[in-house]
Write a protein that holds these residues in place. Structure first.
Motif, PDB file in Angstrom:
ATOM      1  N   ALA A 198      -1.295  93.761  63.813  1.00  0.00           N
ATOM      2  CA  ALA A 198      -2.277  92.588  63.668  1.00  0.00           C
ATOM      3  C   ALA A 198      -2.808  92.269  65.174  1.00  0.00           C
ATOM      4  O   ALA A 198      -2.246  92.169  66.007  1.00  0.00           O
ATOM      5  CB  ALA A 198      -1.582  91.242  63.080  1.00  0.00           C
ATOM      6  N   ILE A 199      -4.232  92.127  64.983  1.00  0.00           N
ATOM      7  CA  ILE A 199      -5.052  91.862  66.358  1.00  0.00           C
ATOM      8  C   ILE A 199      -5.933  90.551  66.221  1.00  0.00           C
ATOM      9  O   ILE A 199      -6.189  90.155  67.337  1.00  0.00           O
ATOM     10  CB  ILE A 199      -6.022  93.031  66.810  1.00  0.00           C
ATOM     11  N   ASN A 200      -6.089  90.111  65.223  1.00  0.00           N
ATOM     12  CA  ASN A 200      -7.118  89.117  65.106  1.00  0.00           C
ATOM     13  C   ASN A 200      -6.940  88.401  63.681  1.00  0.00           C
ATOM     14  O   ASN A 200      -6.302  89.022  62.662  1.00  0.00           O
ATOM     15  CB  ASN A 200      -8.288  89.200  65.343  1.00  0.00           C
ATOM     16  N   GLU A 201      -7.839  87.362  63.531  1.00  0.00           N
ATOM     17  CA  GLU A 201      -8.033  86.779  62.123  1.00  0.00           C
ATOM     18  C   GLU A 201      -9.330  86.906  61.782  1.00  0.00           C
ATOM     19  O   GLU A 201     -10.304  86.723  62.715  1.00  0.00           O
ATOM     20  CB  GLU A 201      -7.381  85.230  62.097  1.00  0.00           C
ATOM     21  N   VAL A 202      -9.693  86.960  60.657  1.00  0.00           N
ATOM     22  CA  VAL A 202     -11.344  86.940  60.258  1.00  0.00           C
ATOM     23  C   VAL A 202     -11.137  86.628  58.940  1.00  0.00           C
ATOM     24  O   VAL A 202     -10.489  86.531  58.040  1.00  0.00           O
ATOM     25  CB  VAL A 202     -11.918  88.400  60.338  1.00  0.00           C
ATOM     26  N   ARG A 203     -12.633  85.862  58.661  1.00  0.00           N
ATOM     27  CA  ARG A 203     -13.216  85.431  57.415  1.00  0.00           C
ATOM     28  C   ARG A 203     -14.319  86.118  57.246  1.00  0.00           C
ATOM     29  O   ARG A 203     -15.573  85.690  57.850  1.00  0.00           O
ATOM     30  CB  ARG A 203     -13.283  83.956  57.341  1.00  0.00           C
ATOM     31  N   PRO A 204     -14.621  87.217  56.404  1.00  0.00           N
ATOM     32  CA  PRO A 204     -15.739  88.042  56.325  1.00  0.00           C
ATOM     33  C   PRO A 204     -17.076  87.421  55.825  1.00  0.00           C
ATOM     34  O   PRO A 204     -18.105  87.765  56.143  1.00  0.00           O
ATOM     35  CB  PRO A 204     -15.307  89.137  55.558  1.00  0.00           C
ATOM     36  N   SER A 205     -16.681  86.545  54.829  1.00  0.00           N
ATOM     37  CA  SER A 205     -17.653  85.744  54.405  1.00  0.00           C
ATOM     38  C   SER A 205     -17.019  84.475  53.780  1.00  0.00           C
ATOM     39  O   SER A 205     -16.082  84.495  53.533  1.00  0.00           O
ATOM     40  CB  SER A 205     -18.306  86.340  53.202  1.00  0.00           C
ATOM     41  N   PRO A 206     -18.002  83.346  53.324  1.00  0.00           N
ATOM     42  CA  PRO A 206     -17.290  82.320  52.871  1.00  0.00           C
ATOM     43  C   PRO A 206     -16.722  82.197  51.641  1.00  0.00           C
ATOM     44  O   PRO A 206     -15.592  81.525  51.437  1.00  0.00           O
ATOM     45  CB  PRO A 206     -18.666  81.201  52.756  1.00  0.00           C
ATOM     46  N   GLU A 207     -16.981  83.244  50.902  1.00  0.00           N
ATOM     47  CA  GLU A 207     -16.114  83.521  49.512  1.00  0.00           C
ATOM     48  C   GLU A 207     -15.018  84.426  49.877  1.00  0.00           C
ATOM     49  O   GLU A 207     -14.351  84.470  48.670  1.00  0.00           O
ATOM     50  CB  GLU A 207     -17.102  84.230  48.512  1.00  0.00           C
ATOM     51  N   ALA A 208     -14.659  85.112  50.916  1.00  0.00           N
ATOM     52  CA  ALA A 208     -13.560  85.794  51.261  1.00  0.00           C
ATOM     53  C   ALA A 208     -12.383  85.070  51.668  1.00  0.00           C
ATOM     54  O   ALA A 208     -12.589  84.246  52.363  1.00  0.00           O
ATOM     55  CB  ALA A 208     -13.951  86.800  52.080  1.00  0.00           C
ATOM     56  N   PRO A 209     -11.244  85.584  51.273  1.00  0.00           N
ATOM     57  CA  PRO A 209     -10.080  84.800  51.541  1.00  0.00           C
ATOM     58  C   PRO A 209      -9.819  85.160  53.291  1.00  0.00           C
ATOM     59  O   PRO A 209     -10.427  86.171  53.570  1.00  0.00           O
ATOM     60  CB  PRO A 209      -8.858  85.558  51.041  1.00  0.00           C
ATOM     61  N   PRO A 210      -9.158  84.288  53.926  1.00  0.00           N
ATOM     62  CA  PRO A 210      -8.904  84.538  55.479  1.00  0.00           C
ATOM     63  C   PRO A 210      -8.125  86.117  55.471  1.00  0.00           C
ATOM     64  O   PRO A 210      -6.932  86.198  54.591  1.00  0.00           O
ATOM     65  CB  PRO A 210      -8.187  83.242  55.811  1.00  0.00           C
ATOM     66  N   LEU A 211      -8.462  86.856  56.399  1.00  0.00           N
ATOM     67  CA  LEU A 211      -7.772  88.038  56.548  1.00  0.00           C
ATOM     68  C   LEU A 211      -7.278  88.317  57.869  1.00  0.00           C
ATOM     69  O   LEU A 211      -7.817  87.719  58.834  1.00  0.00           O
ATOM     70  CB  LEU A 211      -9.030  89.313  56.116  1.00  0.00           C
ATOM     71  N   ILE A 212      -6.486  89.333  57.875  1.00  0.00           N
ATOM     72  CA  ILE A 212      -5.626  89.509  59.306  1.00  0.00           C
ATOM     73  C   ILE A 212      -6.410  91.065  59.664  1.00  0.00           C
ATOM     74  O   ILE A 212      -6.526  92.027  58.882  1.00  0.00           O
ATOM     75  CB  ILE A 212      -4.300  89.960  59.114  1.00  0.00           C
ATOM     76  N   MET A 263      -8.974  95.403  57.293  1.00  0.00           N
ATOM     77  CA  MET A 263      -8.549  94.059  57.212  1.00  0.00           C
ATOM     78  C   MET A 263      -7.964  93.891  55.874  1.00  0.00           C
ATOM     79  O   MET A 263      -8.179  94.595  54.955  1.00  0.00           O
ATOM     80  CB  MET A 263      -9.962  93.129  57.136  1.00  0.00           C
ATOM     81  N   VAL A 264      -6.909  92.953  55.853  1.00  0.00           N
ATOM     82  CA  VAL A 264      -5.867  92.881  54.951  1.00  0.00           C
ATOM     83  C   VAL A 264      -5.827  91.326  54.407  1.00  0.00           C
ATOM     84  O   VAL A 264      -5.698  90.517  55.684  1.00  0.00           O
ATOM     85  CB  VAL A 264      -4.717  93.521  55.245  1.00  0.00           C
ATOM     86  N   ASN A 265      -5.646  91.055  53.318  1.00  0.00           N
ATOM     87  CA  ASN A 265      -5.203  89.455  52.962  1.00  0.00           C
ATOM     88  C   ASN A 265      -3.783  89.435  52.923  1.00  0.00           C
ATOM     89  O   ASN A 265      -3.134  90.043  52.385  1.00  0.00           O
ATOM     90  CB  ASN A 265      -5.614  89.257  51.252  1.00  0.00           C
ATOM     91  N   PRO A 266      -3.153  88.498  53.926  1.00  0.00           N
ATOM     92  CA  PRO A 266      -1.975  88.461  54.030  1.00  0.00           C
ATOM     93  C   PRO A 266      -1.082  88.242  52.883  1.00  0.00           C
ATOM     94  O   PRO A 266       0.186  88.346  52.988  1.00  0.00           O
ATOM     95  CB  PRO A 266      -1.751  87.419  55.403  1.00  0.00           C
ATOM     96  N   ASP A 323       2.270  89.590  47.951  1.00  0.00           N
ATOM     97  CA  ASP A 323       3.254  88.478  48.640  1.00  0.00           C
ATOM     98  C   ASP A 323       3.523  89.164  50.006  1.00  0.00           C
ATOM     99  O   ASP A 323       4.666  88.999  50.274  1.00  0.00           O
ATOM    100  CB  ASP A 323       4.558  88.374  47.747  1.00  0.00           C
ATOM    101  N   GLY A 324       2.576  89.762  50.703  1.00  0.00           N
ATOM    102  CA  GLY A 324       2.888  90.071  52.180  1.00  0.00           C
ATOM    103  C   GLY A 324       3.433  91.640  52.136  1.00  0.00           C
ATOM    104  O   GLY A 324       3.231  92.286  53.108  1.00  0.00           O
ATOM    105  N   LYS A 325       3.518  92.350  51.248  1.00  0.00           N
ATOM    106  CA  LYS A 325       3.858  93.514  51.189  1.00  0.00           C
ATOM    107  C   LYS A 325       3.096  94.491  51.581  1.00  0.00           C
ATOM    108  O   LYS A 325       3.207  95.717  52.218  1.00  0.00           O
ATOM    109  CB  LYS A 325       4.482  94.066  49.575  1.00  0.00           C
ATOM    110  N   VAL A 326       1.614  94.263  51.320  1.00  0.00           N
ATOM    111  CA  VAL A 326       0.527  95.075  51.675  1.00  0.00           C
ATOM    112  C   VAL A 326       0.579  95.225  53.451  1.00  0.00           C
ATOM    113  O   VAL A 326       0.333  96.051  53.897  1.00  0.00           O
ATOM    114  CB  VAL A 326      -0.767  94.761  51.146  1.00  0.00           C
ATOM    115  N   LEU A 327       0.500  94.022  53.772  1.00  0.00           N
ATOM    116  CA  LEU A 327       0.687  93.881  55.320  1.00  0.00           C
ATOM    117  C   LEU A 327       1.926  94.577  55.843  1.00  0.00           C
ATOM    118  O   LEU A 327       1.522  95.337  56.720  1.00  0.00           O
ATOM    119  CB  LEU A 327       0.753  92.345  55.604  1.00  0.00           C
TER     120      LEU A 327
END
Length: 177
Positions: A156-170, A135-138, A142-146
Motif C-alpha cells: 500500500a502506498i496511498n489512498e485515492v478516490r478516483p471519482s465522487p461515485e467511487a469508494p475510497p481505494l488503496i 487500486m483496491v477497495n479495502p 472483507d479485506g481478503k482482496v487487499l
C-alpha cells in the motif's frame, strides 16, 4: 480440470470488447447497481483505457468459456492515476513509466484456483515498466482482496478516490523484474 488458455490482446476488437464486458458483468454482478460499477460506466472506462499507451488485456478461457480477465496500460508521471492520490508520491515512483493494472476479475466457478494470479502474471510478464500499480477497495471480500495483493508482493502506498461515485481505494505498488 481442463487446460486454461491465456490469450493476450493489445488491440480491443469488438468480439474481445464484448467478452470483457460480459465477464465484467458476471464478476461484478453484486455491485452493478452502484453507479461506479454499472456496466455502461465500465464500457466507457474500457474504451478510454483501450486507447491509452501500452494497453494490454489477458483473457483466460476454459475450453472456449471465458473464465477471467485482467487489463492495464502504461502510465507516466503526469497521468491522472498519480494526480488523484491523497498525498503526493516520491518522484522515484512517478517519474518512470508504470503499468497500471486497471481491472482483474475471475468468474465464480474459477475463484480460489489460482487463476487470478496466472492472469496477473501473464499480463505483467515481459512488460518494460519499472513498477506495476493497482487500486483496491479495502472492503472488497472483507479485506481478503487487499491481503491477496499483499501476498503477491504489492505494498500500500496511498489512498485515492478516483471519482465522487467511487469508494475510497488503496493504491498499491510492486516492482517488476
Amino acid at each position: 480440470m481442463t487446460e486454461i488458455e491465456l490469450r493476450r490482446y493489445r488491440k480491443l476488437d469488438q468480439p474481445a470488447r464484448q467478452t470483457l464486458i460480459d465477464l465484467y458483468a458476471d464478476v461484478r454482478a453484486p455491485l452493478l447497481h452502484l453507479p461506479n460499477y454499472a456496466v455502461a460506466t465500465f464500457a466507457e472506462r474500457l474504451d478510454r483505457h483501450a486507447s491509452e499507451p501500452g494497453f494490454e488485456v489477458v483473457v483466460a478461457y476454459d475450453q472456449d468459456q471465458p473464465a477471467g480477465y485482467a487489463y492495464g496500460n502504461t502510465i507516466e508521471g503526469g497521468d491522472r492515476w498519480w494526480t488523484r492520490m491523497a498525498k503526493p508520491l516520491p518522484a522515484e515512483i512517478t517519474a518512470t513509466p508504470a503499468l497500471a493494472l486497471k481491472e482483474i476479475g475471475v468468474r465464480i466457478p474459477w475463484r480460489g484456483t489460482g487463476l487470478a494470479r496466472r492472469i496477473h502474471d501473464c499480463l505483467v510478464a515481459g512488460r518494460t515498466e519499472k513498477h506495476v500499480t493497482l487500486m483496491v477497495n479495502p472492503a472488497a471480500g472483507d479485506g481478503k482482496v487487499l491481503a491477496l495483493y499483499e501476498s503477491w508482493g504489492y505494498e500500500a502506498i496511498n489512498e485515492v478516490r478516483p471519482s465522487p461515485e467511487a469508494p475510497p481505494l488503496i493504491a498499491m505498488l510492486r516492482n517488476l523484474p
